[in-house]
Design a protein around this motif. Structure first.
Motif, short mmCIF file in Angstrom:
data_model
loop_
_atom_site.label_atom_id
_atom_site.label_comp_id
_atom_site.label_asym_id
_atom_site.label_seq_id
_atom_site.Cartn_x
_atom_site.Cartn_y
_atom_site.Cartn_z
N LYS A 1 -26.12 -19.08 51.45
CA LYS A 1 -25.61 -18.35 50.27
C LYS A 1 -25.72 -19.21 49.02
O LYS A 1 -26.11 -18.73 47.95
CB LYS A 1 -24.16 -17.92 50.52
N VAL B 1 -29.38 -19.31 47.92
CA VAL B 1 -29.75 -18.06 47.25
C VAL B 1 -29.17 -18.02 45.84
O VAL B 1 -29.85 -17.66 44.88
CB VAL B 1 -29.30 -16.84 48.08
N ASP B 2 -27.90 -18.41 45.70
CA ASP B 2 -27.27 -18.40 44.37
C ASP B 2 -28.02 -19.32 43.41
O ASP B 2 -28.28 -18.94 42.27
CB ASP B 2 -25.80 -18.84 44.48
N CYS C 1 -33.42 -9.36 45.53
CA CYS C 1 -32.79 -10.15 46.58
C CYS C 1 -31.91 -9.22 47.41
O CYS C 1 -31.16 -8.41 46.86
CB CYS C 1 -31.93 -11.26 45.98
N GLU D 1 -29.39 -9.16 51.09
CA GLU D 1 -28.78 -9.81 52.24
C GLU D 1 -28.92 -8.85 53.41
O GLU D 1 -28.57 -7.68 53.32
CB GLU D 1 -27.30 -10.07 51.95
N LYS E 1 -27.43 -13.45 59.56
CA LYS E 1 -27.47 -13.13 58.14
C LYS E 1 -28.70 -13.79 57.54
O LYS E 1 -28.85 -15.02 57.61
CB LYS E 1 -26.21 -13.68 57.47
N TRP F 1 -31.11 -13.84 53.99
CA TRP F 1 -31.32 -13.42 52.60
C TRP F 1 -32.82 -13.38 52.35
O TRP F 1 -33.54 -14.33 52.69
CB TRP F 1 -30.67 -14.39 51.63
N GLU G 1 -31.92 -18.51 55.97
CA GLU G 1 -30.82 -18.27 56.90
C GLU G 1 -30.21 -19.61 57.29
O GLU G 1 -30.76 -20.67 57.02
CB GLU G 1 -31.29 -17.50 58.14
N SER G 2 -29.07 -19.56 57.95
CA SER G 2 -28.39 -20.77 58.39
C SER G 2 -29.24 -21.53 59.40
O SER G 2 -29.94 -20.93 60.21
CB SER G 2 -27.04 -20.41 59.01
N SER H 1 -29.71 -24.86 55.70
CA SER H 1 -30.48 -23.62 55.72
C SER H 1 -31.88 -23.86 56.25
O SER H 1 -32.46 -24.93 56.06
CB SER H 1 -30.62 -23.06 54.30
#
Length: 174
Positions: A26, A29-30, A80, A82, A89, A91, A122-123, A129
């Motif tokens: 996250k 992505v931010d 973008c 999710e 999860k 993105w 992703e994680s 990531s």
């Protein structure tokens, strides 16, 4: 391999797999989507903004090129999302160049008319990531294709390092 090495341009299309340790997806992505913050950490940004034309958000980005080359600019759309894929999860960011009459070419700057990018984050199962990126652009002008390919090959690892550093600084700046 006509898809990976298009004969008309002589330029490669890139697929990049990498990891960003200690950067949760996250946050990545931010940082990636925050154009104002990118101006602070990306040394190649000359001008970067988003405007809405005919109801569509369009990004204008001028990239600094080293002397004696002319700067390049991009006009593109980006989205973008999710997603949930089997409980994971992920993105996804998609971007591609567009032609917008309200963003005409500028003198002394070469317009990159062929640009596309797909990014999935992703994680990594820990604190970081996993990143997958597909990337192509044709910078135009009179740059030999071997030099463009070399710059892209060496620039991607540098970009990932800069992005990781930006992730570390992001919470401090917002």
């Amino acid at each position: 391999l006509p898809i990976l090495f298009p004969q008309q341009s002589g330029l490669y299309e890139y697929k990049i797999f990498g990891g960003l340790a200690d950067c949760p997806p996250k946050l990545c992505v931010d940082v990636y989507m925050d154009l104002d913050f990118r101006k602070q950490w990306d040394q190649y940004v000359k001008e970067l903004y988003e405007k809405t034309y005919d109801g569509e958000k369009v990004i204008y980005w001028e990239v600094k090129y080293p002397f004696p080359l002319s700067n390049r600019d991009y006009v593109y759309i980006r989205e973008c999302r999710e997603m949930d894929v089997d409980g994971r999860k992920i993105w996804v960011v998609l971007a591609q160049s567009v032609s917008v009459p309200q963003c005409p070419e500028r003198p002394g700057i070469i317009r990159v008319k062929s640009y596309k990018q797909s990014l999935a984050i992703e994680s990594d199962g820990k604190t970081g990531s996993k990143v997958y990126m597909y990337y192509f652009d044709n910078p135009g002008g009179m740059i030999p294709s071997w030099l463009v390919n070399w710059a892209a090959k060496s620039g991607v690892p540098t970009f990932l390092k800069d992005m990781q550093k930006a992730c570390g600084n992001y919470s401090k700046s917002t």
